[in-house]
Scaffold this motif. Structure first.
Motif, PDB file in Angstrom:
ATOM      1  N   GLY A 179      12.129 -37.771  62.473  1.00  0.00           N
ATOM      2  CA  GLY A 179      10.926 -38.541  62.207  1.00  0.00           C
ATOM      3  C   GLY A 179      11.222 -39.725  61.300  1.00  0.00           C
ATOM      4  O   GLY A 179      12.365 -40.100  61.080  1.00  0.00           O
ATOM      5  N   ARG A 180      10.184 -40.310  60.781  1.00  0.00           N
ATOM      6  CA  ARG A 180      10.291 -41.491  59.912  1.00  0.00           C
ATOM      7  C   ARG A 180      10.031 -41.045  58.481  1.00  0.00           C
ATOM      8  O   ARG A 180       9.027 -40.412  58.197  1.00  0.00           O
ATOM      9  N   TRP A 181      10.944 -41.373  57.563  1.00  0.00           N
ATOM     10  CA  TRP A 181      10.854 -40.940  56.175  1.00  0.00           C
ATOM     11  C   TRP A 181      10.605 -42.118  55.247  1.00  0.00           C
ATOM     12  O   TRP A 181      10.963 -43.251  55.541  1.00  0.00           O
ATOM     13  N   ALA A 182      10.013 -41.813  54.104  1.00  0.00           N
ATOM     14  CA  ALA A 182       9.840 -42.769  53.007  1.00  0.00           C
ATOM     15  C   ALA A 182       9.973 -41.967  51.714  1.00  0.00           C
ATOM     16  O   ALA A 182       9.863 -40.740  51.721  1.00  0.00           O
ATOM     17  N   PHE A 183      10.224 -42.639  50.613  1.00  0.00           N
ATOM     18  CA  PHE A 183      10.378 -41.972  49.324  1.00  0.00           C
ATOM     19  C   PHE A 183       9.245 -42.386  48.401  1.00  0.00           C
ATOM     20  O   PHE A 183       8.933 -43.564  48.285  1.00  0.00           O
ATOM     21  N   ALA A 184       8.637 -41.413  47.777  1.00  0.00           N
ATOM     22  CA  ALA A 184       7.611 -41.671  46.778  1.00  0.00           C
ATOM     23  C   ALA A 184       7.819 -40.692  45.634  1.00  0.00           C
ATOM     24  O   ALA A 184       8.088 -39.512  45.857  1.00  0.00           O
ATOM     25  N   GLU A 185       7.714 -41.180  44.421  1.00  0.00           N
ATOM     26  CA  GLU A 185       7.869 -40.327  43.248  1.00  0.00           C
ATOM     27  C   GLU A 185       6.540 -40.282  42.500  1.00  0.00           C
ATOM     28  O   GLU A 185       5.959 -41.322  42.200  1.00  0.00           O
ATOM     29  N   PHE A 186       6.068 -39.086  42.232  1.00  0.00           N
ATOM     30  CA  PHE A 186       4.804 -38.893  41.531  1.00  0.00           C
ATOM     31  C   PHE A 186       5.088 -38.263  40.176  1.00  0.00           C
ATOM     32  O   PHE A 186       5.797 -37.267  40.084  1.00  0.00           O
ATOM     33  N   THR A 187       4.511 -38.834  39.128  1.00  0.00           N
ATOM     34  CA  THR A 187       4.827 -38.365  37.785  1.00  0.00           C
ATOM     35  C   THR A 187       3.635 -37.759  37.052  1.00  0.00           C
ATOM     36  O   THR A 187       3.823 -37.019  36.104  1.00  0.00           O
ATOM     37  N   ASP A 188       2.424 -38.055  37.480  1.00  0.00           N
ATOM     38  CA  ASP A 188       1.236 -37.543  36.798  1.00  0.00           C
ATOM     39  C   ASP A 188       0.635 -36.404  37.617  1.00  0.00           C
ATOM     40  O   ASP A 188       0.052 -36.636  38.679  1.00  0.00           O
ATOM     41  N   VAL A 189       0.779 -35.189  37.135  1.00  0.00           N
ATOM     42  CA  VAL A 189       0.348 -34.008  37.878  1.00  0.00           C
ATOM     43  C   VAL A 189      -1.143 -34.066  38.244  1.00  0.00           C
ATOM     44  O   VAL A 189      -1.548 -33.539  39.276  1.00  0.00           O
ATOM     45  N   TYR A 190      -1.947 -34.732  37.448  1.00  0.00           N
ATOM     46  CA  TYR A 190      -3.382 -34.789  37.705  1.00  0.00           C
ATOM     47  C   TYR A 190      -3.753 -35.897  38.689  1.00  0.00           C
ATOM     48  O   TYR A 190      -4.880 -35.958  39.148  1.00  0.00           O
ATOM     49  N   GLN A 191      -2.806 -36.761  39.014  1.00  0.00           N
ATOM     50  CA  GLN A 191      -3.059 -37.863  39.944  1.00  0.00           C
ATOM     51  C   GLN A 191      -2.317 -37.702  41.268  1.00  0.00           C
ATOM     52  O   GLN A 191      -2.447 -38.528  42.149  1.00  0.00           O
ATOM     53  N   ILE A 192      -1.546 -36.643  41.405  1.00  0.00           N
ATOM     54  CA  ILE A 192      -0.690 -36.493  42.583  1.00  0.00           C
ATOM     55  C   ILE A 192      -1.489 -36.568  43.888  1.00  0.00           C
ATOM     56  O   ILE A 192      -1.098 -37.275  44.805  1.00  0.00           O
ATOM     57  N   GLU A 193      -2.570 -35.843  43.988  1.00  0.00           N
ATOM     58  CA  GLU A 193      -3.334 -35.810  45.235  1.00  0.00           C
ATOM     59  C   GLU A 193      -3.831 -37.196  45.629  1.00  0.00           C
ATOM     60  O   GLU A 193      -3.646 -37.641  46.769  1.00  0.00           O
ATOM     61  N   ALA A 194      -4.437 -37.899  44.697  1.00  0.00           N
ATOM     62  CA  ALA A 194      -4.956 -39.235  44.987  1.00  0.00           C
ATOM     63  C   ALA A 194      -3.816 -40.217  45.271  1.00  0.00           C
ATOM     64  O   ALA A 194      -3.891 -41.021  46.212  1.00  0.00           O
ATOM     65  N   ASP A 195      -2.746 -40.147  44.485  1.00  0.00           N
ATOM     66  CA  ASP A 195      -1.609 -41.040  44.692  1.00  0.00           C
ATOM     67  C   ASP A 195      -0.930 -40.776  46.028  1.00  0.00           C
ATOM     68  O   ASP A 195      -0.535 -41.703  46.736  1.00  0.00           O
ATOM     69  N   PHE A 196      -0.800 -39.498  46.391  1.00  0.00           N
ATOM     70  CA  PHE A 196      -0.176 -39.137  47.659  1.00  0.00           C
ATOM     71  C   PHE A 196      -0.992 -39.682  48.832  1.00  0.00           C
ATOM     72  O   PHE A 196      -0.445 -40.282  49.761  1.00  0.00           O
ATOM     73  N   LYS A 197      -2.285 -39.475  48.784  1.00  0.00           N
ATOM     74  CA  LYS A 197      -3.158 -39.969  49.858  1.00  0.00           C
ATOM     75  C   LYS A 197      -3.033 -41.482  49.995  1.00  0.00           C
ATOM     76  O   LYS A 197      -2.904 -42.008  51.102  1.00  0.00           O
ATOM     77  N   SER A 198      -3.065 -42.165  48.879  1.00  0.00           N
ATOM     78  CA  SER A 198      -2.948 -43.627  48.890  1.00  0.00           C
ATOM     79  C   SER A 198      -1.609 -44.078  49.457  1.00  0.00           C
ATOM     80  O   SER A 198      -1.530 -45.004  50.267  1.00  0.00           O
ATOM     81  N   ARG A 199      -0.533 -43.419  49.051  1.00  0.00           N
ATOM     82  CA  ARG A 199       0.814 -43.791  49.509  1.00  0.00           C
ATOM     83  C   ARG A 199       0.983 -43.540  51.007  1.00  0.00           C
ATOM     84  O   ARG A 199       1.528 -44.370  51.727  1.00  0.00           O
TER      85      ARG A 199
END
Length: 65
Positions: A24-44
């Motif tokens: 498949g197609r991959w990308a890299f994203a790093e999340f550092t704020d445990v309370y923002q992961i869900e919103a940041d993941f969706k946005s990314r």
């Protein structure tokens, strides 16, 4: 250490996996704020999906013979 990890992912891992084409197609994203992961993941994911759609729709169609 974090800069090296990101650099390695961006330079070697993601391009290598994408070049194979069998995983498949991959990308890299790093999340550092445990309370923002869900919103940041969706946005990314939405942002990367939109980039993929643009790259496909921006290409000229092949001429039919």
């Amino acid at each position: 250490m974090l800069k090296k990890k990101k650099s390695t992912m961006d330079t070697y891992w993601v391009p290598g996996v994408n070049h194979l084409g069998s995983h498949g197609r991959w990308a890299f994203a790093e999340f550092t704020d445990v309370y923002q992961i869900e919103a940041d993941f969706k946005s990314r994911v939405e942002s990367e999906f939109n980039k993929m759609i643009k790259s496909v729709t921006a290409q000229p169609k092949a001429q039919e013979e």
